[in-house]
Structure formats: structure tokens, C-alpha cells
Design an enzyme around this catalytic site. Structure first.
Site, PDB file in Angstrom:
ATOM      1  N   GLY A  51     -12.879 -29.866  33.305  1.00 32.84           N
ATOM      2  CA  GLY A  51     -12.021 -29.477  32.804  1.00 32.84           C
ATOM      3  C   GLY A  51     -10.619 -29.852  31.707  1.00 32.84           C
ATOM      4  O   GLY A  51     -10.491 -29.484  30.546  1.00 32.84           O
ATOM      5  N   ALA A  52     -10.051 -31.300  32.262  1.00 30.07           N
ATOM      6  CA  ALA A  52      -9.112 -31.410  31.452  1.00 30.07           C
ATOM      7  C   ALA A  52      -9.606 -32.244  30.293  1.00 30.07           C
ATOM      8  O   ALA A  52      -8.938 -32.521  29.377  1.00 30.07           O
ATOM      9  CB  ALA A  52      -8.598 -32.898  32.581  1.00 30.07           C
ATOM     10  N   GLY A  62      25.514 -18.559  35.051  1.00 30.70           N
ATOM     11  CA  GLY A  62      24.822 -17.158  34.929  1.00 30.70           C
ATOM     12  C   GLY A  62      24.099 -16.429  33.547  1.00 30.70           C
ATOM     13  O   GLY A  62      23.243 -17.678  33.017  1.00 30.70           O
ATOM     14  N   GLY A  63      24.595 -15.071  32.878  1.00 31.13           N
ATOM     15  CA  GLY A  63      23.966 -15.162  32.148  1.00 31.13           C
ATOM     16  C   GLY A  63      23.277 -16.666  30.787  1.00 31.13           C
ATOM     17  O   GLY A  63      23.024 -16.157  29.906  1.00 31.13           O
TER      18      GLY A  63
END
Length: 526
Positions: free
Chosen positions: A416-417, A181-182
Site C-alpha cells: 500500500g505504501a 493558551g488560546g
């Protein structure tokens, strides 16, 4: 009876000290042997055993051991154990101060209530004030239902402190039991998450809820166990077979980190000569850019004594992120891994490396980037999954980093790499390349097919023309000295000089200072 000046019995202080000792013993002993036996039956250590393994012997100082909850109703009045299910305090790891909060599953299942949360808030505030790392040993059942919204507010206070201290002091979460949970959000906000196989689980909604909502049937371990998060989700930094190994590695990690963002990582004298030649690299890495090899072997050859601490080794294995020492100084290493997906950058690899680069920059750890990358992974799933924004995270992290940055291009660096892997154009301080480097917009075959497609198509022997054009393109635009001739690489070096040249560059950059524009913070890609 002897009476002292203020009218109290002379032995009253001794009686009170005796009572204090009894209370401390009760707090230290926990809820009793039955609860301890149940903990052991699950293969888990007790909270005191864990704390003992984390800290140097005899160094731990506990705070608020006599704290108890003040909740009323739902049977809580009759159950007011000391510590309220969490042990907090500080000690030393290799002589350096470290703070801890450790859930005790034997008390209310380690569930968090108002007093429990207040103790954690206190120790987090102390860690911030002292400028020292904080470790959370997590083994709890989430929010204490009997205390309602005050338990939820307690988690909010933890999250707020996690964020406030992010990049200020190292924060490490060790998952040794349930964390649901939280409660799972606090580890997600910390710098590292360690998990132990068989006992640790993290998830927002458990298997029962998943089955009720989606119809999927899955075990606790398959849904949120150590291997699921270490290899599939990427939530866990590392997974271990037992708590002893986990806590030993935690101590090792702490030895590589500074106490806070105002300090440098600890320097240790090294017996490994900084000028040692790395001749073996000439045999480890094939000259053919299409042949695979294990980048781990390259890293082991250049760092002190071949020792490095890899982060997230089971997730996004096409990129390696590791802490190591070179000439006794800690460095962060980011390296493409040709042995996995040919070393391409994809969504997960970009995220993994971006977070690691940001971590190193926050804690004054110089960056060494080893490049052998054919590009970004093509595909519909990558494009629709947001490779543009995820790849931009790595670009943003490097551009934002002000620590010393050294790039070494081993073989291919395409498109771009190449830019994203800490090229000179985005701020690398020193860029070195091996004689096998190929830096280009794309590989020679792909480039020739684009540029000369009409000529190839019209030829009587298209394959012969294609081969000739590939050779021409490679010799004119992809030869090893093309980038160096244009000042995009500082030098082309013998691979045997790699360790020596990196150490020399980092020594030169040790006092690096980068003025930054005035701003509240950047808006990094999501």
C-alpha cells in the site's frame, strides 16, 4: 500674527505636524528604555528590530500606530500606550508585498485586548484583499485579563480569518517569545511555524497547571520549547538558535512561495543547466534494496545548485519534505528517507507528507515524489494509534492534488505504501523508475514465505527451497521492467537522466488543468 482666509493662524498646520511627529516618535519608541533593556536581557530583539530584519530596508509602512485601548478599570485608564502592544503594516521582501503583525512584549506583555485584536484583524483583511502573504511575529502573554471576554472574542476573529485565508494566501507564524493558551491555536492554523530556541514557548497549559493536574514536573522549554515542537510534537516547521537566522530563513521561504493561490511561485533564472546529467546518482544509491543511504544527497544532486529548503527536518525523519527549484521553477519534493527507519511510512510521516502535499497543491507548486519505501510500519502502537486513518490522509492529499505530479521510483516500492506515494493509479502524471526498482505487494522473501509455505515446510532442505523460490518470485514478478511492461511506469531511466527527465516532464505539464466535480469541500480523513 498673520491670519489666513479662514481665520486660523498661518503656522497652525506646522504646529500640528510637529505634534504628529512627536506622537509618532512616542509610538515608535515604545514604553521606554527600561522595558527595552528587559527585552534585551532575555536575548530578544525589539519589535522594530524584528520588522526591520524581515522587510527590505525602508519599505515598511505602519498602520494604526496611534491606536490605544479604551478599557476601563483595573488600572487600565492610566496606561494607554500607543500601538496597544502590536505593530501592524506592510512592506516588501525582495520587492514583493508582505503584511505583518508583530507583538511588542514591552507593552502589556504583548497581551491581546480589543484594540490590539482589531489591528490584527485589519491587517489580515488587508492581506486577503491585496492577495499577499501575512506573517505573525508572536511574542505575547495571551489574552489581556483586564479586558475579559472582549479579548477572547478578539482571538476568535483571528482564528476565523486564519481559516478563511487557508490555502488563499501564505500564512506564517514566527514564535519569538511566549505563546500560550488560546493564542497557540492561531499558529497551528497557519502554513508554517518558526520557533527560536531559548525564548519561544508554545503550550495550551503551562508547567504549573500540568504539575497541579497530573503531578508531572517539567520546564517551560521542555514542555513547549522550539526543540520540543520541532522534533517531538511536529507543531514547529523549523527551529533556530537566534532571531536573525530565523528571519533570514523566513525571507528565503517567502521567495519560494507565490503571493496567493492565483499565482505561480516566483521563477528565477538558473545557471544550473536543465539537461545536466546526474552521473553521481549511480554511486550514491546502492543496488541492494536492504542497504541504507541518505536521500538528501539524491535531492541535492537533482535540484538547482543543490539548494533546497526542508520543512520539519527534525520530525518524522523517515520522510523528507522540501521546497527547491528545478530549472528556476519551484517544486515540492516528497521523498522516503532510507537512512531513518528504512524509509517506512508511519503515523507521523504520513501526517507530515499529507500536509505538505496539500500546501503545495494549494499554492500551485508541482510535486516530485522520490520513492524508496518498504511499506507501512507494523506494530500494535501504529494500528491502535490509527495508522489507517493517518495513512489515508496522505492518500487523500495526493488524490486531491491537481498540480503537476512526477513520481520517480528509485528502488523498492512495496504494498500500500507504493500506492500512497503518488503512484500512477492515484493520479501521478508521469511515473519514472530506475533499473533498480522493485514494485510488488511485498518483498520477495515475504512473498515466497506466503505463497510457498507448504512446499518450503515439506522440503528436506527448507532454506535451499526458500532461496530458490525467492529468486523465482523476484525474477518473474519483481524485475525492473515488470511495471513498465504493464504501463504502470512510463519509462525505466538511467539515474543520470533523472534531473533532465523530471524537468522535461514538469515543463510539459506547466499548463495542466484538471476539472473538479462541484462540491463544497471533501471530508478528508481525521
Amino acid at each position: 500674527m498673520t491670519i489666513v482666509d479662514d481665520g486660523r493662524p498661518a503656522d497652525s498646520m506646522r504646529l500640528r505636524v510637529t505634534e504628529l511627529a512627536r506622537l509618532r516618535e512616542e509610538a515608535h519608541g515604545g514604553p521606554g528604555p527600561q522595558a527595552t533593556a528587559a527585552q534585551k536581557a532575555k536575548g530578544k530583539l525589539t519589535v522594530r528590530e524584528r520588522v526591520g530584519l524581515l522587510f527590505d530596508e525602508g519599505s515598511f509602512t505602519e498602520i494604526e500606530p496611534l491606536r490605544r485601548h479604551r478599557a476601563a478599570g483595573f488600572g487600565m485608564e492610566a496606561k494607554k500606550p500607543y500601538t496597544d502592544g502590536v505593530v501592524t503594516g506592510w512592506g516588501t521582501v525582495d520587492g514583493r508585498t508582505v503584511f505583518v503583525y508583530a507583538h511588542d512584549f514591552r507593552v502589556f506583555g504583548g497581551a491581546l485586548g480589543e484594540a490590539h485584536a482589531a489591528k490584527i484583524h485589519k491587517v489580515m483583511d488587508l492581506a486577503e484583499a491585496a492577495g499577499a502573504p501575512i506573517v505573525g511575529l508572536c511574542d505575547g502573554a495571551g489574552a489581556r485579563i483586564q479586558e475579559g471576554v472582549t479579548a477572547l472574542a478578539g482571538y476568535g476573529g483571528i482564528f476565523q480569518r486564519n481559516v478563511r485565508n487557508s490555502g488563499v494566501i501564505p500564512q506564517i507564524s514566527v514564535i519569538l517569545g511566549p505563546c500560550a493558551g488560546g493564542a497557540a491555536y492561531s499558529p497551528a492554523l497557519t502554513d508554517f511555524v518558526f520557533m527560536v530556541r531559548g525564548t519561544a514557548q508554545m503550550f495550551i497549559t503551562g508547567p504549573d497547571v500540568v504539575k497541579a493536574v497530573t503531578g508531572e514536573v517539567i520546564s517551560h522549554d521542555a514542555l513547549g520549547g522550539a526543540d520540543a515542537h520541532a522534533a517531538v510534537s511536529g507543531v514547529a516547521s523549523l527551529a533556530y538558535d537566534d532571531e536573525e537566522e530565523c528571519l533570514a530563513d523566513l525571507r528565503h521561504l517567502l521567495s519560494l512561495l507565490p503571493s496567493n493561490n492565483r499565482e505561480l511561485p516566483p521563477h528565477l533564472p538558473s545557471a544550473d543547466p536543465p539537461g545536466r546529467l546526474t552521473e553521481r546518482l549511480n554511486d550514491l544509491v546502492p543496488a541492494d534494496p536492504n542497504r541504507s543511504y541518505d536521500m538528501h544527497a539524491v535531492i541535492e544532486e537533482i535540484v538547482d545548485d543543490g539548494d533546497c529548503f526542508e520543512i520539519q527536518p527534525l520530525w518524522a525523519t523517515n520522510i523528507i519534505c522540501a521546497l527547491a527549484r528545478m530549472d528556476g521553477h519551484v517544486v515540492g519534493i516528497v521523498a522516503n528517507q532510507p537512512a531513518a527507519l528504512a524509509g517506512v511510512l508511519d503515523i507521523h510521516a504520513s501526517e507530515k507528507a499529507a500536509r505538505f502535499v496539500a500546501l503545495c497543491d494549494a499554492f500551485n507548486i508541482p510535486l516530485v515524489t522520490l520513492v524508496d519505501v518498504p511499506g507501512f510500519l507494523p506494530g500494535v502502537d501504529q494500528e491502535h494509534g490509527g495508522i489507517i486513518r493517518h495513512g489515508a490522509k496522505l492518500l487523500y492529499a495526493y488524490c486531491n492534488a491537481t498540480v503537476p505530479r512526477v513520481q520517480v521510483i528509485l528502488r523498492k516500492a512495496y504494498g500500500g505504501a507504493y500506492i500512497v506515494m503518488d503512484s500512477r493509479s492515484i493520479g501521478a502524471d508521469v511515473s519514472l523508475a530506475w533499473p533498480t526498482n522493485e514494485i510488488a505487494v511485498m518483498g520477495a522473501e515475504g512473498a515466497a514465505n506466503v505463497i510457498f509455505r507448504r512446499e518450503i515446510a515439506a522440503a528436506e532442505d527448507p532454506e535451499a527451497v526458500r532461496a530458490q523460490k525467492v529468486k523465482e518470485y523476484r525474477s518473474e514478478l519483481m524485475h525492473p521492467y515488470y511495471a513498465a511492461e504493464r504501463g504502470l511506469v512510463d519509462d525505466v531511466i538511467d539515474p543520470a537522466e533523472t534531473r533532465h527527465r523530471i524537468i522535461g516532464a514538469l515543463a510539459m505539464l506547466r499548463a495542466k488543468h484538471v476539472p473538479l466535480p462541484s462540491r463544497k469541500h471533501g471530508n478528508q480523513p481525521q
